[in-house]
Design a protein around this motif. Structure first.
Motif, PDB file in Angstrom:
ATOM      1  N   ALA A 165       0.837  -1.200   0.000  1.00 56.34           N
ATOM      2  CA  ALA A 165       0.000   0.000   0.000  1.00 56.34           C
ATOM      3  C   ALA A 165       0.871   1.249   0.000  1.00 56.34           C
ATOM      4  CB  ALA A 165      -0.903   0.005   1.231  1.00 56.34           C
ATOM      5  N   GLY A 166       0.285   2.357  -0.394  1.00 55.04           N
ATOM      6  CA  GLY A 166       0.967   3.651  -0.339  1.00 55.04           C
ATOM      7  C   GLY A 166       0.168   4.608   0.513  1.00 55.04           C
ATOM      8  N   MET A 167       0.867   5.594   1.092  1.00 55.47           N
ATOM      9  CA  MET A 167       0.166   6.599   1.901  1.00 55.47           C
ATOM     10  C   MET A 167       0.829   7.961   1.738  1.00 55.47           C
ATOM     11  SD  MET A 167      -0.581   8.637   4.640  1.00 55.47           S
ATOM     12  CE  MET A 167       0.520   8.439   6.030  1.00 55.47           C
ATOM     13  N   TRP A 168       0.011   8.950   1.385  1.00 56.38           N
ATOM     14  CA  TRP A 168       0.434  10.351   1.324  1.00 56.38           C
ATOM     15  C   TRP A 168      -0.539  11.128   2.195  1.00 56.38           C
ATOM     16  CZ3 TRP A 168      -0.715  14.576  -2.692  1.00 56.38           C
ATOM     17  CH2 TRP A 168       0.186  15.647  -2.542  1.00 56.38           C
ATOM     18  N   LEU A 169      -0.023  11.765   3.220  1.00 53.94           N
ATOM     19  CA  LEU A 169      -0.869  12.353   4.257  1.00 53.94           C
ATOM     20  C   LEU A 169      -1.966  13.278   3.725  1.00 53.94           C
ATOM     21  CD1 LEU A 169      -1.287  12.389   7.341  1.00 53.94           C
ATOM     22  CD2 LEU A 169       0.241  14.376   7.428  1.00 53.94           C
ATOM     23  N   PRO A 170      -1.724  14.146   2.727  1.00 57.53           N
ATOM     24  CA  PRO A 170      -2.804  15.033   2.266  1.00 57.53           C
ATOM     25  C   PRO A 170      -4.084  14.321   1.848  1.00 57.53           C
ATOM     26  CG  PRO A 170      -0.716  15.831   1.436  1.00 57.53           C
ATOM     27  CD  PRO A 170      -0.437  14.501   2.090  1.00 57.53           C
ATOM     28  N   HIS A 171      -3.974  13.068   1.415  1.00 62.41           N
ATOM     29  CA  HIS A 171      -5.187  12.348   1.004  1.00 62.41           C
ATOM     30  C   HIS A 171      -6.133  12.090   2.172  1.00 62.41           C
ATOM     31  CE1 HIS A 171      -2.895  10.691  -2.725  1.00 62.41           C
ATOM     32  NE2 HIS A 171      -3.554  11.793  -3.024  1.00 62.41           N
ATOM     33  N   VAL A 172      -5.610  12.122   3.393  1.00 64.57           N
ATOM     34  CA  VAL A 172      -6.452  11.891   4.568  1.00 64.57           C
ATOM     35  C   VAL A 172      -7.559  12.941   4.659  1.00 64.57           C
ATOM     36  CG1 VAL A 172      -6.452  11.848   7.098  1.00 64.57           C
ATOM     37  CG2 VAL A 172      -4.635  10.706   5.820  1.00 64.57           C
ATOM     38  N   PHE A 173      -7.271  14.140   4.200  1.00 64.51           N
ATOM     39  CA  PHE A 173      -8.246  15.222   4.321  1.00 64.51           C
ATOM     40  C   PHE A 173      -9.379  15.118   3.311  1.00 64.51           C
ATOM     41  CE2 PHE A 173      -4.200  16.814   5.970  1.00 64.51           C
ATOM     42  CZ  PHE A 173      -4.591  17.165   7.247  1.00 64.51           C
ATOM     43  N   ARG A 174      -9.283  14.176   2.391  1.00 64.77           N
ATOM     44  CA  ARG A 174     -10.362  13.953   1.432  1.00 64.77           C
ATOM     45  C   ARG A 174     -11.364  12.915   1.927  1.00 64.77           C
ATOM     46  NH1 ARG A 174      -6.907  13.557  -4.267  1.00 64.77           N
ATOM     47  NH2 ARG A 174      -5.570  15.400  -3.904  1.00 64.77           N
ATOM     48  N   LEU A 175     -11.056  12.291   3.051  1.00 68.09           N
ATOM     49  CA  LEU A 175     -11.941  11.271   3.589  1.00 68.09           C
ATOM     50  C   LEU A 175     -13.115  11.908   4.338  1.00 68.09           C
ATOM     51  CD1 LEU A 175      -9.265   8.825   5.078  1.00 68.09           C
ATOM     52  CD2 LEU A 175     -10.503   8.586   2.907  1.00 68.09           C
ATOM     53  N   PRO A 176     -14.247  11.244   4.379  1.00 66.48           N
ATOM     54  CA  PRO A 176     -15.347  11.751   5.204  1.00 66.48           C
ATOM     55  C   PRO A 176     -14.976  11.662   6.676  1.00 66.48           C
ATOM     56  CG  PRO A 176     -15.845   9.558   4.362  1.00 66.48           C
ATOM     57  CD  PRO A 176     -14.592   9.994   3.666  1.00 66.48           C
ATOM     58  N   GLY A 177     -15.580  12.509   7.478  1.00 65.10           N
ATOM     59  CA  GLY A 177     -15.251  12.520   8.898  1.00 65.10           C
ATOM     60  C   GLY A 177     -13.975  13.302   9.162  1.00 65.10           C
ATOM     61  N   ASP A 178     -13.390  13.067  10.322  1.00 65.31           N
ATOM     62  CA  ASP A 178     -12.199  13.814  10.722  1.00 65.31           C
ATOM     63  C   ASP A 178     -11.149  12.864  11.263  1.00 65.31           C
ATOM     64  OD1 ASP A 178     -10.428  15.834  11.343  1.00 65.31           O
ATOM     65  OD2 ASP A 178     -11.467  16.457  13.166  1.00 65.31           O
ATOM     66  N   LEU A 179     -10.648  11.992  10.374  1.00 66.13           N
ATOM     67  CA  LEU A 179      -9.641  11.021  10.797  1.00 66.13           C
ATOM     68  C   LEU A 179      -8.390  11.719  11.306  1.00 66.13           C
ATOM     69  CD1 LEU A 179      -8.897   7.986  10.943  1.00 66.13           C
ATOM     70  CD2 LEU A 179      -7.867   8.252   8.675  1.00 66.13           C
ATOM     71  N   TYR A 180      -7.982  12.769  10.604  1.00 69.37           N
ATOM     72  CA  TYR A 180      -6.770  13.481  11.011  1.00 69.37           C
ATOM     73  C   TYR A 180      -6.943  14.085  12.404  1.00 69.37           C
ATOM     74  CZ  TYR A 180      -2.915  16.747  11.196  1.00 69.37           C
ATOM     75  OH  TYR A 180      -1.783  17.427  11.601  1.00 69.37           O
ATOM     76  N   GLY A 181      -8.051  14.755  12.629  1.00 68.28           N
ATOM     77  CA  GLY A 181      -8.299  15.356  13.935  1.00 68.28           C
ATOM     78  C   GLY A 181      -8.341  14.318  15.041  1.00 68.28           C
ATOM     79  N   THR A 182      -8.931  13.156  14.742  1.00 66.13           N
ATOM     80  CA  THR A 182      -8.965  12.072  15.720  1.00 66.13           C
ATOM     81  C   THR A 182      -7.553  11.621  16.072  1.00 66.13           C
ATOM     82  OG1 THR A 182     -11.108  11.292  14.921  1.00 66.13           O
ATOM     83  CG2 THR A 182      -9.755   9.705  16.127  1.00 66.13           C
ATOM     84  N   ALA A 183      -6.715  11.459  15.041  1.00 67.45           N
ATOM     85  CA  ALA A 183      -5.335  11.025  15.264  1.00 67.45           C
ATOM     86  C   ALA A 183      -4.570  12.047  16.097  1.00 67.45           C
ATOM     87  CB  ALA A 183      -4.637  10.808  13.928  1.00 67.45           C
ATOM     88  N   LEU A 184      -4.669  13.329  15.745  1.00 63.79           N
ATOM     89  CA  LEU A 184      -3.908  14.359  16.446  1.00 63.79           C
ATOM     90  C   LEU A 184      -4.368  14.490  17.896  1.00 63.79           C
ATOM     91  CD1 LEU A 184      -1.675  16.452  16.138  1.00 63.79           C
ATOM     92  CD2 LEU A 184      -3.415  18.122  15.458  1.00 63.79           C
ATOM     93  N   THR A 185      -5.662  14.452  18.117  1.00 68.33           N
ATOM     94  CA  THR A 185      -6.181  14.553  19.487  1.00 68.33           C
ATOM     95  C   THR A 185      -5.690  13.393  20.340  1.00 68.33           C
ATOM     96  OG1 THR A 185      -8.168  15.725  18.747  1.00 68.33           O
ATOM     97  CG2 THR A 185      -8.282  14.611  20.880  1.00 68.33           C
ATOM     98  N   GLU A 186      -5.746  12.175  19.793  1.00 67.20           N
ATOM     99  CA  GLU A 186      -5.283  11.006  20.543  1.00 67.20           C
ATOM    100  C   GLU A 186      -3.788  11.108  20.836  1.00 67.20           C
ATOM    101  OE1 GLU A 186      -4.981   6.161  20.035  1.00 67.20           O
ATOM    102  OE2 GLU A 186      -6.642   7.233  19.081  1.00 67.20           O
ATOM    103  N   LEU A 187      -3.020  11.589  19.872  1.00 69.73           N
ATOM    104  CA  LEU A 187      -1.577  11.713  20.065  1.00 69.73           C
ATOM    105  C   LEU A 187      -1.241  12.745  21.144  1.00 69.73           C
ATOM    106  CD1 LEU A 187      -0.539  11.521  16.330  1.00 69.73           C
ATOM    107  CD2 LEU A 187       0.199   9.917  18.101  1.00 69.73           C
ATOM    108  N   PHE A 188      -1.938  13.865  21.137  1.00 67.91           N
ATOM    109  CA  PHE A 188      -1.708  14.869  22.179  1.00 67.91           C
ATOM    110  C   PHE A 188      -2.025  14.302  23.560  1.00 67.91           C
ATOM    111  CE2 PHE A 188      -2.274  18.890  19.325  1.00 67.91           C
ATOM    112  CZ  PHE A 188      -0.947  18.806  18.958  1.00 67.91           C
TER     113      PHE A 188
END
Length: 318
Positions: free
Chosen positions: A252-275
Motif C-alpha cells: 500500500a501507499g500513503m500520502w498524508l494530504p489524502h487523509v483530508f479527502r476522507l469523510p469525517g475527521d480522521l486526522y483530527g482524531t489522530a492528532l487529538t489522541e496523540l496529544f
C-alpha cells in the motif's frame, strides 16, 4: 519580516534568509506569530521540485508551524501552500489546531505530521492487530520514533527497528523496539526474517530502492508493506501483482494530504489522541536538533545526510 525564500530549485544551497513582505490573513485564514518551525524530509523534495506536487518559484518552504494567533491562542498549523520558514505565517483556520496545556512546541510539531503519519500508517493502512510483528524502517527518524512507540502501545507482538548506526539502534530499543538491526544489511529479507524469528506481518517503509524490494520479499502470509516516502531517492522495482499471490501480501501507499479527502475527521482524531498520549507519557517526541532560521541550509544538509534523529526545528527569532 525574515523568511527563507527559494528562487531557484536545487539542494540546500538554495535556502537563503531574506526580508520579504509580511503575509496577511484573508477570509477563513489566521495569521500566526511563529515560535518554532517544523522540518520534514518532504521539505528537501519540495526545494528540489521532486515532491508529489510541483511548486512554483519563488516560494517560502515549510508546511508546519507552532505559535500564537493575534487573539492569543496557542496553535499548531499545517500550511498546504508553504510559507512556514518565516517569522509569521498564514494558515487556513480549518488546518489550525489548539495546542493543549502540557504539550510543548517540540511535541506539538512532532505529532502534527510525523505523529499523525505513524498513527494512520498503523491504523488505517496496516490495520495492526494485537500480536502482529511490525518492522519500522528509519526507526530513529521523525515518523519512525513515534511508530515504534505506537506499535508497542497498541499491542504489537514484536517490533523490529532498522537504523544505520549503533546510536540510532540504541534509541529505537529505548523507545520500545524488541530488536534493532542495521539498515545497511546486504540482504534485508534474511535480516528481517531472522530478527523476527519468522516472516514479518507489517513493514513501514519510507526508504525505497532495494530496502523496499527486499522487505516485500520478507512478508508473511497476509503481510502488509506501507510505502510512504523515498528517502533513499531510488525508486523500488515495480510490484508484479501476480507475485503478491505467493504469500497473499499487500503493498500500500500513503500520502498524508489524502487523509483530508476522507469523510469525517480522521486526522483530527489522530492528532487529538496523540496529544493525549503525549500528555499522559504514552508517547514522547525525540528532539533532533534546533537550528536558526538563517541556518536552514545546514538543517537540510543534516536531513539529507540521514544522520539525524527525531524532530528537527527552526527558530525564527535567530
Amino acid at each position: 519580516m525574515r523568511a527563507v525564500q527559494v528562487t531557484e530549485f536545487g539542494g540546500p544551497e538554495v535556502l537563503k534568509a531574506v526580508d520579504v513582505p509580511e503575509p496577511t490573513a484573508g477570509p477563513g485564514q489566521v495569521l500566526i506569530d511563529v515560535t518554532r518551525i517544523g522540518l520534514n524530509y518532504a521539505d528537501t523534495h519540495q526545494v528540489e521540485n521532486s515532491y508529489q506536487t510541483l511548486t512554483r518559484l519563488p516560494f517560502v518552504p515549510g508546511g508546519e508551524v507552532v505559535g500564537r494567533t493575534p487573539d492569543g491562542r496557542r496553535v499548531v498549523a499545517l500550511l498546504a501552500g508553504g510559507g512556514g520558514y518565516a517569522e509569521r505565517a498564514v494558515a487556513e483556520e480549518a488546518m489550525t489546531f489548539p495546542v493543549p496545556d502540557g504539550v510543548d512546541d517540540l511535541t506539538a510539531l512532532s505529532m502534527l505530521v510525523q505523529g499523525t503519519t505513524a498513527w494512520i500508517l498503523l491504523r488505517k493502512n496496516a490495520h495492526l492487530e494485537p500480536g502482529e510483528s511490525v518492522v519500522v524502517h528509519a526507526a530513529a527518524g521523525g515518523v519512525g520514533t513515534i511508530a515504534v512507540q505506537l506499535a508497542k502501545a497498541w499491542g504489537a507482538g514484536r517490533v523490529v527497528a532498522t537504523a544505520s548506526s549503533d546510536e540510532k539502534r540504541a534509541l529505537a530499543l529505548e523507545l520500545g523496539a524488541d530488536v534493532a538491526v542495521d539498515s545497511r544489511a546486504d540482504d534485508m529479507t534474511a535480516t528481517l526474517i531472522e530478527a523476527n524469528g519468522r516472516r514479518v506481518d507489517i513493514v513501514l517503509d519510507m526508504v525505497g530502492g532495494t530496502t523496499t524490494d527486499q522487505s516485500v520479499a520478507a512478508l508473511a502470509p497476509f503481510g502488509r508493506l506501507v510505502f510512504y516516502g523515498m528517502a533513499g531517492r531510488t525508486p523500488p522495482k515495480p510490484v508484479e501483482l501476480r507475485n503478491l499471490l505467493g504469500h497473499s501480501t499487500t503493498v500500500a501507499g500513503m500520502w498524508l494530504p489524502h487523509v483530508f479527502r476522507l469523510p469525517g475527521d480522521l486526522y483530527g482524531t489522530a492528532l487529538t489522541e496523540l496529544f493525549e498520549l503525549a500528555r499522559a507519557g504514552g508517547v514522547r517526541a525525540v528532539a533532533g536538533g534546533e537550528y536558526a532560521l538563517s541556518d536552514a541550509r545546514a538543517a537540510h544538509e543534516a536531513l539529507r545526510s540521514r544522520g539525524t534523529v527525531g524532530k528537527l526545528l527552526l527558530d525564527p527569532t535567530r
